[in-house]
Write a protein that holds these residues in place. Structure first.
Motif, short mmCIF file in Angstrom:
data_model
loop_
_atom_site.label_atom_id
_atom_site.label_comp_id
_atom_site.label_asym_id
_atom_site.label_seq_id
_atom_site.Cartn_x
_atom_site.Cartn_y
_atom_site.Cartn_z
N TRP A 36 0.86 -1.18 0.00
CA TRP A 36 0.00 0.00 0.00
C TRP A 36 0.90 1.23 0.00
N PRO A 38 0.04 4.87 -1.19
CA PRO A 38 -0.85 5.87 -1.78
C PRO A 38 -0.16 7.16 -2.19
N GLU A 64 -6.37 3.09 -5.56
CA GLU A 64 -6.40 3.52 -4.17
C GLU A 64 -5.08 3.24 -3.44
N ALA A 229 -0.38 9.08 3.98
CA ALA A 229 -1.71 8.99 4.58
C ALA A 229 -1.71 8.14 5.85
N ARG A 232 -1.10 11.53 10.60
CA ARG A 232 -1.85 12.77 10.61
C ARG A 232 -1.00 13.84 11.30
N ASP A 244 -2.74 7.60 11.68
CA ASP A 244 -4.12 7.99 11.34
C ASP A 244 -5.01 6.75 11.25
N ARG A 246 -8.08 6.63 11.30
CA ARG A 246 -9.34 6.87 10.59
C ARG A 246 -9.31 6.24 9.20
N HIS A 247 -8.13 5.97 8.69
CA HIS A 247 -7.99 5.47 7.32
C HIS A 247 -8.16 3.96 7.29
N PRO A 248 -9.04 3.44 6.42
CA PRO A 248 -9.24 1.98 6.34
C PRO A 248 -7.97 1.20 6.05
N GLY A 249 -7.08 1.76 5.22
CA GLY A 249 -5.84 1.06 4.90
C GLY A 249 -4.94 0.90 6.11
N VAL A 250 -4.94 1.90 6.99
CA VAL A 250 -4.15 1.83 8.21
C VAL A 250 -4.76 0.81 9.17
N GLN A 251 -6.07 0.85 9.31
CA GLN A 251 -6.73 -0.12 10.17
C GLN A 251 -6.44 -1.54 9.71
#
Length: 600
Positions: A36, A38, A64, A229, A232, A244, A246-251
Motif C-alpha cells: 500500500w 498511496p 487507491e 496517509a 496525521r 491515522d 481513521r484510514h481503512p488502509g491503516v486499520q
C-alpha cells in the motif's frame, strides 16, 4: 482475509493467515507481493540474486494506492520495493528480514512449520498467572523454550513476551520496532518462535505477545516516503506525527498484524501497548470485533490493554483486562515512600488509595490528577479479574535511572507481605522475569542504535532525569548507564544460582503461594465479585470478595512497621505470614488470608 489450515497425516497442523499486505507464497516457485503506497504512482519489486544485479519488476497499480505483482520466486527470496530511483525499502509487512531494519525482506513459508499442538484451545483468563519476559535477555526463542517447563512447574500459566518484531540492531526493549510483521532476527526464525509457542502449549502454558500499534521507532521507518496517509500531522505524539487510524488502509495493516500473530503463530493473546496514544476507541473496538469473529469457536484468546486513561468502558466487553498501574503505583509509594515523578499522584493518603484499588479496581475514576486533569471512569462494577496487578514490570523497573528492582528498595519482610497480596488476591497477577526468585540484577534501558542516534538517545535519557533532585547535578546524570553500551544489556540478564539460599527462599515462597492460588482460589474465580475494602491503619487494609461458588475470601495486610487491630474473621485460614498469636492484631509486614464456605 482467512486462515488456511491443512491437516497433516500425523495429526499436526499448518497455519497461514492471508494478509492484505506483504509477500504471500502461492506455491514453491511463485509469490504474490502487495504494497500500500498511496503517495506513489509507480512501484517496482526488486528481487535480489547473489552475485548478480537485482531484478526489477514493475508492480500493477490496483487503485487507491495498492500495488501488486506475482513473481517467479519462492521461499527465502530476498526482496525490496523500489519506490524511487535512489531508494529501495523493505516490505513493511515482511514476516522476516535478511538483514536489519534497513536490509532486504525475506519471503517466508508460513505453512513450513508442523504444529504438534495445533488443537490447543488455550486457557480461561481467570487461570492466568503471567510472567513477563524479554526474549533477547534470555538468549532468544530457543533458549526461552528450554525454560518453559521450569516456569510451568513454578505455577506460571502464561508468559508474556515483550515485543519481538524487528527493531534496529540486536539489543532493544522492542518498542522501537518499525516492521511489526517481521520476527526479530537476533532472537531466531519464525519457525523457532512457533516452536516456542508449540512447546508452551504442550506444557499447558499460554503465550501472550506485547504489540506496539501507537508509533514506529526512529530508525528504519520509510512509511512517510510512500504512504503519507498513514500519519496525521494535526495530532502530535511523543514520537512525532500520530498514526491515522481513521484510514481503512491503516486499520487493515494493524488488524491483519494482530490476526497474523493469533492465527498463524497461535499466540493466546495480545497486550496492546499504550493505547492512550492511539486514542481511537472505534478502531480498538473494531480490532476486538474482527478478532472475535475470526478466532476458532471454543478457543480462548485474550486482549489486554495498557491505557493510562483508565477507560473502564473498553473492559465491559471488547477487551479482557487492563494493566492496573494504579495498583503498582500506590503499592510502590506504600513500600518505598518515593513521591517523585508519577508517584506524586499517589502520595496523598496511599493507604486509602490501596483500599480503593482493591475494592473498586481503579484508584483514578474521574478525579483530577496532579496536573488538574480528570482521569479515569468508575470501575467498581467490573470484576477484579479485569485487572492485571503487578509489583514490577519492564517499565516500572527500566524507567528508573539505574534499573533497580523492588527487592533493592524495600526490606524483605514488607516485600514478602506485598507478594502474598499480589498472588492471593483475585486480580490476575503478573511477575517480571526473575522476580519469582528474588533477582537483584537490574533491568536497564538498552538499545543498539547507530552512533548518531545512540548519542541522541543517551543524552535524551539522561535529560529525562534532570528535573529529579537526585540528578540535578550534570556530573551525577553522567553516571546514568549509556543505553547503547553492551554492558547495559548484559548487566540486565537475570541469573538463577543453585547455591544461593536467598534465591531459593523467594522461589519457595512464590511456588507455595501459586500452588495455593491454583488449588483454592482459581477454581472459584469465575463470577467473583468485590464486596468491600477498608483501612485498618497506616499502610494496612482489609478486603473481601465473594467468589464464584458463593464462598467469601478475606485478606488483611499490613505494609507498615507497627501493629494494627484487625476484625475477627470466621472461616478457614488459607495463609498467614509474619503474624503472631493474637488473631485481632496484625503486626507490621504481616498478612492473613481466609476463606469462608458459602452458607456457613
Amino acid at each position: 482475509m482467512s486462515t488456511n489450515v491443512t491437516q497433516g497425516d500425523t495429526g499436526s497442523r499448518h497455519f497461514h493467515y492471508l494478509t492484505a499486505y506483504g509477500a504471500t507464497l502461492i506455491d514453491a516457485g511463485r509469490t504474490r507481493f502487495d504494497l500500500w503506497a498511496p503517495s506513489l504512482t509507480a512501484v517496482e519489486l526488486e528481487l535480489e540474486t547473489p552475485g548478480s544485479e537485482p531484478q526489477r519488476l514493475p508492480m500493477s497499480d490496483e487503485g487507491e494506492g495498492h500495488f501488486s505483482i506475482e513473481a517467479d520466486c519462492g521461499r527465502d527470496t530476498a526482496y525490496r520495493f523500489r519506490i524511487r530511483e535512489d531508494l529501495a525499502v523493505p516490505d513493511p509487512a515482511a514476516r522476516a528480514q535478511h538483514g536489519d531494519v534497513q536490509g532486504a525482506s525475506r519471503v517466508v513459508d508460513p505453512q513450513a512449520f508442523r504444529w504438534r499442538h495445533g488443537d490447543w484451545p488455550g486457557r480461561p483468563w481467570h487461570e492466568a498467572v503471567i510472567l513477563e519476559v524479554h526474549v533477547g535477555l534470555l538468549g532468544g526463542f530457543a533458549a526461552v523454550s528450554r525454560q518453559l517447563a521450569q516456569w510451568a512447574g513454578q505455577g506460571i500459566t502464561a508468559i508474556e513476551l515483550m515485543p519481538i518484531n524487528e527493531f534496529p540492531g540486536a539489543r532493544n526493549w522492542g518498542y522501537d520496532g518499525v516492521l511489526p510483521y517481521a520476527v526479530e532476527a537476533s532472537y531466531g526464525t519464525p519457525e523457532e518462535l512457533k516452536a516456542l509457542i508449540d512447546t508452551a502449549h504442550g506444557l499447558g502454558l499460554m503465550v501472550l505477545l506485547d504489540v506496539v500499534y501507537n508509533h514506529f521507532g526512529p530508525d528504519g521507518n520509510y512509511l512517510p516516503e510512500y504512504a503519507a496517509a498513514f500519519f496525521r500531522e494535526d495530532v502530535a505524539t511523543p514520537w512525532g506525527a500520530a498514526i491515522d487510524f481513521r484510514h481503512p488502509g491503516v486499520q487493515r495493516f494493524f488488524i491483519d498484524n494482530a490476526l497474523m500473530w493469533l492465527m498463524e503463530y497461535r499466540f493466546d493473546g495480545l497486550r496492546l501497548d499504550a493505547v492512550h496514544a492511539i486514542d481511537d476507541d472505534d478502531f480498538l473496538r473494531r480490532l476486538s470485533d474482527e478478532i472475535d469473529s475470526t478466532v476458532e469457536l471454543g478457543r480462548h484468546v485474550h486482549l489486554v490493554l495498557e491505557d493510562e486513561r483508565n477507560s473502564a468502558g473498553l473492559l465491559e466487553s471488547a477487551f479482557t483486562a487492563q494493566w492496573n498501574d494504579d495498583f503498582h503505583n500506590v503499592m510502590h509509594v506504600l513500600l518505598t515512600d518515593e513521591q517523585h515523578g508519577y508517584y506524586a499522584d499517589y502520595s496523598e493518603q496511599p493507604t486509602a488509595g490501596l483500599a480503593r484499588v482493591l475494592g473498586e479496581g481503579f484508584l483514578y475514576q474521574g478525579q483530577p490528577n496532579g496536573r488538574g486533569e480528570p482521569r479515569g471512569a468508575p470501575s467498581v462494577y467490573l470484576p477484579p479479574t479485569r485487572f492485571v496487578h503487578f509489583l514490577q514490570n519492564h517499565d516500572q523497573i527500566g524507567n528508573r535511572a539505574f534499573g533497580e528492582r523492588l527487592i533493592e528498595l524495600v526490606d524483605s519482610t514488607r516485600l514478602e507481605a506485598a507478594t502474598v497480596l499480589l498472588l492471593l488476591a483475585p486480580p490476575i497477577p503478573m511477575l517480571f522475569m526473575g522476580e519469582q526468585w528474588g533477582e537483584t540484577r537490574p533491568f536497564l534501558f538498552f538499545t543498539d542504535h547507530r552512533p548518531e542516534l545512540a548519542e541522541a538517545v543517551r543524552e535524551g535519557r539522561r535529560g529525562e532525569f534532570a528535573a529529579f533532585p537526585a540528578f540535578a547535578d550534570p556530573e551525577v546524570r553522567a553516571t546514568i548507564p549509556d543505553p547503547n553500551a553492551e554492558a547495559s544489556f548484559t548487566t540486565s540478564q537475570p541469573r538463577w544460582q543453585d547455591d544461593d539460599p536467598r534465591q531459593q527462599h523467594w522461589l519457595d515462597l512464590h511456588q507455595r503461594l501459586l500452588a495455593l492460588r491454583h488449588a483454592e482460589i482459581v477454581p472459584r474465580l469465575e463470577g467473583v465479585e468485590t464486596l468491600d475494602a477498608e483501612v485498618l491503619g497506616d499502610r494496612a487494609v482489609h478486603a473481601r470478595w465473594k467468589l464464584g461458588d458463593g464462598s467469601l475470601l478475606s485478606l488483611a495486610v499490613n505494609l507498615g512497621d507497627t501493629s494494627v487491630m484487625q476484625p475477627v474473621i470466621r472461616g478457614h485460614q488459607l495463609f498467614e505470614w509474619g503474624t503472631g498469636e493474637q488473631v485481632t492484631e496484625l503486626p507490621g509486614g504481616a498478612i492473613r488470608v481466609w476463606r469462608l464456605e458459602a452458607g456457613v
